[in-house]
Design a protein around this motif. Structure first.
Motif, PDB file in Angstrom:
ATOM      1  N   ALA A  54       0.838  -1.201   0.000  1.00 29.16           N
ATOM      2  CA  ALA A  54       0.000   0.000   0.000  1.00 29.16           C
ATOM      3  C   ALA A  54       0.874   1.253   0.000  1.00 29.16           C
ATOM      4  N   ASP A  55       0.305   2.326  -0.523  1.00 27.67           N
ATOM      5  CA  ASP A  55       0.971   3.618  -0.516  1.00 27.67           C
ATOM      6  C   ASP A  55       0.770   4.264   0.852  1.00 27.67           C
ATOM      7  N   THR A  56       1.849   4.536   1.538  1.00 32.71           N
ATOM      8  CA  THR A  56       1.785   5.048   2.903  1.00 32.71           C
ATOM      9  C   THR A  56       0.971   6.337   2.998  1.00 32.71           C
ATOM     10  N   ALA A  57       1.151   7.242   2.064  1.00 34.08           N
ATOM     11  CA  ALA A  57       0.414   8.509   2.101  1.00 34.08           C
ATOM     12  C   ALA A  57      -1.087   8.264   2.004  1.00 34.08           C
ATOM     13  N   ARG A  58      -1.507   7.337   1.157  1.00 35.18           N
ATOM     14  CA  ARG A  58      -2.940   7.023   1.011  1.00 35.18           C
ATOM     15  C   ARG A  58      -3.488   6.386   2.279  1.00 35.18           C
ATOM     16  N   VAL A  59      -2.692   5.515   2.898  1.00 34.76           N
ATOM     17  CA  VAL A  59      -3.131   4.876   4.139  1.00 34.76           C
ATOM     18  C   VAL A  59      -3.302   5.926   5.231  1.00 34.76           C
ATOM     19  N   LEU A  60      -2.325   6.793   5.392  1.00 29.53           N
ATOM     20  CA  LEU A  60      -2.405   7.842   6.412  1.00 29.53           C
ATOM     21  C   LEU A  60      -3.600   8.764   6.170  1.00 29.53           C
ATOM     22  N   GLU A  61      -3.829   9.127   4.915  1.00 30.86           N
ATOM     23  CA  GLU A  61      -4.962   9.999   4.591  1.00 30.86           C
ATOM     24  C   GLU A  61      -6.288   9.318   4.934  1.00 30.86           C
ATOM     25  N   ALA A  62      -6.421   8.047   4.585  1.00 30.93           N
ATOM     26  CA  ALA A  62      -7.652   7.309   4.882  1.00 30.93           C
ATOM     27  C   ALA A  62      -7.857   7.166   6.385  1.00 30.93           C
ATOM     28  N   LEU A  63      -6.782   6.914   7.118  1.00 32.88           N
ATOM     29  CA  LEU A  63      -6.889   6.798   8.573  1.00 32.88           C
ATOM     30  C   LEU A  63      -7.354   8.113   9.189  1.00 32.88           C
ATOM     31  N   GLU A  64      -6.822   9.214   8.694  1.00 33.86           N
ATOM     32  CA  GLU A  64      -7.223  10.528   9.204  1.00 33.86           C
ATOM     33  C   GLU A  64      -8.686  10.839   8.870  1.00 33.86           C
ATOM     34  N   GLN A  65      -9.083  10.556   7.626  1.00 38.22           N
ATOM     35  CA  GLN A  65     -10.420  10.931   7.179  1.00 38.22           C
ATOM     36  C   GLN A  65     -11.506   9.961   7.625  1.00 38.22           C
ATOM     37  N   HIS A  66     -11.212   8.658   7.575  1.00 39.56           N
ATOM     38  CA  HIS A  66     -12.246   7.652   7.796  1.00 39.56           C
ATOM     39  C   HIS A  66     -12.008   6.757   9.009  1.00 39.56           C
ATOM     40  N   GLY A  67     -10.771   6.729   9.498  1.00 39.95           N
ATOM     41  CA  GLY A  67     -10.447   5.864  10.639  1.00 39.95           C
ATOM     42  C   GLY A  67     -10.028   4.463  10.232  1.00 39.95           C
ATOM     43  N   TYR A  68     -10.045   4.179   8.917  1.00 39.16           N
ATOM     44  CA  TYR A  68      -9.612   2.866   8.445  1.00 39.16           C
ATOM     45  C   TYR A  68      -9.129   2.956   6.998  1.00 39.16           C
TER      46      TYR A  68
END
Length: 81
Positions: A54-68
């Motif tokens: 996975a792309d780390t930036a996309r994972v971090l963004e999803a965690l911030e916005q959606h929690g998962y």
């Protein structure tokens, strides 16, 4: 950011990165489709950390916005020649 990685026991090679260990951020329909989850990793996810699938930036963004963040298995490769 501290995150918790769980694998789906129903869907092969499917993982969920969670901001909270209890998975409360997961929508009910998604939780039901994944079936039981098993925590496989807890890690400090930083923008400089590399992830295998996975792309780390996309994972971090999803965690911030959606929690998962849902990591699905890679698509099958065609064996054309």
């Amino acid at each position: 950011m501290r995150c918790f990685v769980h694998k789906s026991l129903r869907k092969a090679d499917t993982y969920v990165y969670l901001r909270e260990p209890d998975g409360a951020a997961l929508p009910v329909a998604l939780r039901e489709s994944l079936g039981p989850l098993q925590q496989v990793l807890e890690l400090e996810l930083l923008p400089t950390r590399r992830l295998a699938q996975a792309d780390t930036a996309r994972v971090l963004e999803a965690l911030e916005q959606h929690g998962y963040y849902l990591q699905l298995p890679p698509p099958p490769q065609s064996g054309g020649a």
